[in-house]
Design a protein around this motif. Structure first.
Motif, short mmCIF file in Angstrom:
data_model
loop_
_atom_site.label_atom_id
_atom_site.label_comp_id
_atom_site.label_asym_id
_atom_site.label_seq_id
_atom_site.Cartn_x
_atom_site.Cartn_y
_atom_site.Cartn_z
N ILE B 210 0.69 -1.14 0.02
CA ILE B 210 -0.03 -0.11 0.07
C ILE B 210 0.97 1.09 0.03
CG2 ILE B 210 -1.91 -1.27 1.17
CD1 ILE B 210 -1.23 0.20 3.56
N CYS B 211 0.09 2.30 -0.48
CA CYS B 211 0.92 3.51 -0.72
C CYS B 211 1.22 3.96 0.71
CB CYS B 211 0.16 4.61 -1.44
SG CYS B 211 0.80 6.08 -1.53
N PRO B 212 2.69 4.50 0.80
CA PRO B 212 3.07 5.11 2.22
C PRO B 212 2.29 6.35 2.54
CG PRO B 212 4.72 5.16 0.77
CD PRO B 212 3.58 4.38 -0.05
N CYS B 213 2.13 6.98 1.25
CA CYS B 213 1.15 8.33 1.57
C CYS B 213 -0.41 8.22 2.06
CB CYS B 213 1.41 9.26 0.52
SG CYS B 213 2.98 9.71 0.18
N CYS B 214 -0.92 7.62 1.09
CA CYS B 214 -2.48 7.53 1.06
C CYS B 214 -3.08 6.22 1.45
CB CYS B 214 -3.13 8.08 0.09
SG CYS B 214 -3.00 6.85 -1.45
N GLY B 215 -2.21 5.14 1.60
CA GLY B 215 -2.67 3.83 1.89
C GLY B 215 -3.38 3.00 0.70
N ARG B 232 3.61 2.58 -8.13
CA ARG B 232 2.92 3.98 -8.29
C ARG B 232 1.63 3.83 -7.73
NH1 ARG B 232 2.65 8.15 -11.48
NH2 ARG B 232 0.26 8.72 -11.20
N CYS B 233 1.34 4.87 -7.04
CA CYS B 233 -0.15 4.89 -6.48
C CYS B 233 -0.96 5.68 -7.27
CB CYS B 233 -0.03 5.50 -5.09
SG CYS B 233 -1.54 5.92 -4.45
N ASP B 234 -1.99 4.98 -7.94
CA ASP B 234 -2.82 5.71 -8.80
C ASP B 234 -3.83 6.72 -8.01
OD1 ASP B 234 -1.98 4.22 -10.95
OD2 ASP B 234 -3.21 2.65 -10.67
N ALA B 235 -4.04 6.40 -6.77
CA ALA B 235 -4.82 7.20 -5.84
C ALA B 235 -4.29 8.83 -5.77
CB ALA B 235 -5.22 6.68 -4.60
N CYS B 236 -2.80 8.85 -5.43
CA CYS B 236 -2.24 10.15 -5.12
C CYS B 236 -1.19 10.41 -5.93
CB CYS B 236 -2.16 10.02 -3.86
SG CYS B 236 -0.41 9.45 -3.05
N GLY B 237 -0.88 9.63 -6.86
CA GLY B 237 0.53 9.90 -7.89
C GLY B 237 1.76 9.66 -6.97
N PHE B 238 1.72 9.04 -5.87
CA PHE B 238 2.97 8.80 -5.26
C PHE B 238 3.64 7.73 -6.28
CE2 PHE B 238 5.49 5.55 -3.01
CZ PHE B 238 6.29 6.28 -2.26
N ALA B 239 5.13 7.73 -6.24
CA ALA B 239 5.65 6.75 -7.18
C ALA B 239 7.02 6.66 -6.79
CB ALA B 239 5.66 7.42 -8.71
ZN LIG Z 1 -1.16 7.17 -2.58
#
Ligand SMILES: [Zn+2]
Lengths: 240, 467
Positions: B210-215, B232-239
């Motif tokens: 899971i994304c470290p920023c938004c989960g 990459r996280c599709d929800a918040c753009g973290f990569a």
């Molecule tokens: Zn995210």
């Protein structure tokens, strides 16, 4: 038989996931559903025979609590109605009152179990555990391991899952381990609880309406018997 | 003179005096001088002189190899390097290195740079006093759950203990490493997409889902093994971050790779066919670049460095090839990587598993959780024709192999490791592997000698039968 694994994306430490694979290998009828974080657990709407929650990181615990908090009342109702649930490792702490950590971190749990955890982040607790499990006429010895940042306090000896023979119970000096609330079973023992304890697994399968024996029963029983011998050996100190 | 400094000097002198005494008693490889120095002066490292530049090498895997390669390279480039390679990577080993390299006034005059291999959990005791300029973090994986719990716990320890002034050299393919010390200066190394990469995880251990920023759920453009890859996280753009030093065209069997930095590319040789070696070499290149060396200087220096490996050796004995493969005890990841490597190699294989912890066998009873995190599934391969499980945990291995789908007739159980060596088939043409841990090293070598004898015996019997 339906088995719901909650939050596999965070509850996957200590080999915990293998408990469910072992159940599936033991009983062909087991159907596993995985429920991700931040979604409504399926068991709340019925039709699930066993709910499983395994060990997670501390951040994972926070996410578990956040995911379940909106359903706290419903979960409690399901527990009181007799929903089978199995929690291993620190998953127990998500259902307790709170976790207090010596590095300043604190987590408020769901408050479904009358206990709270105290973590010491640079002093990990490691031990092996030997105990007994009883349910009506059934009783068996239990073997397992603890590898945790602390213990759980506040509930005294009430409503245990296991009785301690050797090792450490809920907290050092406590004669019992884990919690049982109706059909909710929570233990600090990590990892492959069902694989290491085929008699207990056989009992659980029967409760869930499966008449099969634990998978690879002969190898599992031989392994179990040998571990029992080791854990009974007084030359071995349960504390690591 | 302040009391602290005086106590330091007394500790230093006493520790230095212990070195010849240890030589006489043939204990010169130990951490004893540092241990003694710390006993007499608990903040010994605070007062010990430091070279101009300090590089720390840490991480779950590869830190010994990387620190040895890096110090060899720096020596070849004309530096005098202070290292702890003769001792341990905890505070006593590092203190020993300073005892040996300080003069009688506690100054480090012989060395201009330190390359220290640092155990991750020991960081809080070391970095307050030995402040690194550069920290090479090889990777963070799950290790012993008993000591290291999970890799985020280790990342947190590093973040709390690495000083703000240290620049980090990080593995861009490892998002757990990337989360360490978010406010520190950093440079990244990584290995670009390889042909063998996948997108879905095939391993049991997958610690970055899971994304470290938004989960949110992470998706992987490619994944090498476990959480190593590009996410990459599709929800918040973290990569995953972009690599400053990017290895491309990694040819493991041809033992070459290209390192791209900006617009330029440089060809490097690899000393072995393992992907870990590629990562290790790349991190050394990144460290040397950060220390100001040009690729043109680094390439020839690395060509001349031999990486000695106690982890893997091969030789032909009789009619089989015997292979010693280390797989650290209580370490699921080490097991998974070794199993994957073995399954992927050509030929028929026989295996002897003895990774159990001998120390625990005597006084405790080994925590076997790791077995259920390790990918024994790789051993369910038709090329692996026999698996002899040995030692106190042989029945645990057997049960786990059955759960992985390995047919029961391929599995043998034997408490005694030497007896286990006898039960291997040594069928002509087979590769016969011994898998052992660091804790069982000495016994493993003796078991290996026994395997050699059996392999020769078997070859002889085979000759006679054919004659
Ligand atoms: Zn995210």
């Amino acid at each position: 038989m339906r088995c719901e694994v909650l939050f596999p994306e965070v509850c996957h430490l200590c080999g915990d996931g293998m408990n469910i694979r072992y159940l599936r290998q033991s009983c062909e009828a087991v159907e596993v559903i995985e429920t991700p974080l931040n979604s409504r657990p399926v068991f709340l709407d019925g039709g699930v025979d066993l709910v499983y929650l395994g060990s997670a990181t501390e951040d994972g615990l926070r996410r578990i609590v956040a995911s379940l908090l909106p359903y706290r009342q419903e979960i409690e109702q399901r527990i009181d109605e007799g929903q089978w649930m199995l929690l291993t490792g620190n998953a127990l702490d998500a259902l307790g009152e709170y976790v207090d950590c010596d590095d300043g971190w604190r987590l408020d749990g769901l408050g479904l179990l009358p206990t709270h955890a105290e973590y010491h982040m640079m002093d990990r607790h490691n031990s092996f555990f030997l105990g007994t499990f009883e349910d009506g006429d059934f009783s068996t010895e239990i073997v397992g391991f603890k590898s945790l940042f602390g213990h759980t306090y506040g509930a005294g000896q009430e409503d245990p899952l296991f009785t301690l023979v050797r090792g450490v119970g809920r907290y050092p000096g406590c004669g019992v381990e884990g919690f049982r609330r109706n059909h909710l079973m929570a233990t600090y023992l990590t990892g492959p609880l069902l694989i290491l304890n085929p008699p207990f697994t056989g009992w659980l399968l029967r409760q869930l309406g499966c008449d099969g024996a634990p998978a690879f029963e002969e190898a599992a029983m031989e392994n179990y018997r040998r571990r029992l011998e080791e854990f009974h050996d007084l030359h071995r100190d349960p504390l690591y | 003179m302040r009391m602290g400094k005086l106590r330091f000097l007394l500790a230093l002198w006493a520790a230095k005096l212990s070195i010849p005494a240890l030589k006489i008693t043939r204990h010169n490889g130990t951490d004893f001088p540092g241990f003694l120095a710390l006993k007499l002066c608990p903040d010994f490292l605070r007062y010990a002189g430091k070279p101009d530049t300090v590089v720390a090498v840490t991480g779950t895997n590869g830190k010994t190899t990387v620190s040895n390669m890096l110090s060899d390279a720096l020596e070849a480039l004309g530096h005098r390097v202070l290292t702890n390679r003769a001792g341990s990577n905890i505070i006593s080993g590092i203190s020993t290195a300073f005892v040996r390299n300080c003069d009688l006034l506690g100054r480090v005059r012989r060395c201009d740079i330190a390359v220290l291999e640092v155990d991750e959990r020991s960081s809080p005791r070391i970095y307050p006093h030995v402040k690194p300029d550069l920290v090479v973090l090889t990777n963070l994986f799950r290790d012993s759950i008993m000591r290291n719990a999970h890799p985020y716990y280790i990342a947190d320890i590093l973040t709390r203990s690495i000083p703000a002034g240290a620049k980090l050299i990080l593995n861009a393919d490892d998002l757990i490493s990337c989360s360490v010390c978010p406010d520190n200066a950093r440079a990244y190394f990584g290995v670009g997409r390889m042909e063998s990469d996948v997108t879905d995880c095939v391993n049991l251990i997958d610690d970055v889902r899971i994304c470290p920023c938004c989960g949110g759920k992470l998706t992987y453009a490619y994944r090498r093994y476990h959480h190593i890859g590009k996410a990459r996280c599709d929800a918040c753009g973290f990569a995953s971050p972009e690599s400053d030093y990017l290895a491309r065209q990694v040819d493991l069997s041809g033992r070459t790779m290209t390192v791209q930095e900006g617009e330029s590319s440089f060809a490097y040789r690899l000393s072995s066919d393992s992907i870990f070696n590629a990562y290790n070499t790349l991190s050394v290149v990144a460290a040397l670049r950060q220390l100001g060396y040009e690729h043109e200087k680094i390439v020839p220096v690395l060509e001349n460095i031999t990486v000695s490996s106690s982890r893997h050796s091969e030789e032909t004995v009789g009619k089989v090839r015997l292979i010693r493969q280390m797989s650290k005890e209580k370490n699921a990841l080490a097991g998974s990587r070794a199993f994957d490597y073995i399954a992927g190699r050509a030929g028929r294989k026989e295996l002897l598993l003895m990774m159990n912890c001998l120390g625990d066998t005597r006084h405790w009873s080994e925590n076997t959780c790791w077995i259920f995190d390790a990918d024994f599934e790789f051993l369910n391969d038709p090329s692996i024709v026999q698996i002899v499980c040995a030692g106190a945990r042989c029945r645990d291995y057997k049960l786990r192999l059955l759960m992985a789908g390995v047919p029961e007739d391929r599995i043998l159980c034997e408490d005694d490791e030497f007896r286990a060596a006898e039960r291997l088939s040594y069928t002509p043409g087979d590769d016969v592997y011994l898998l052992y841990g660091t804790d069982s090293l000495e016994r493993a070598y003796r078991v290996y000698d026994r395997m050699k004898a059996y392999a020769l015996e078997r070859a002889q019997a085979d000759e006679e039968a054919n004659a």
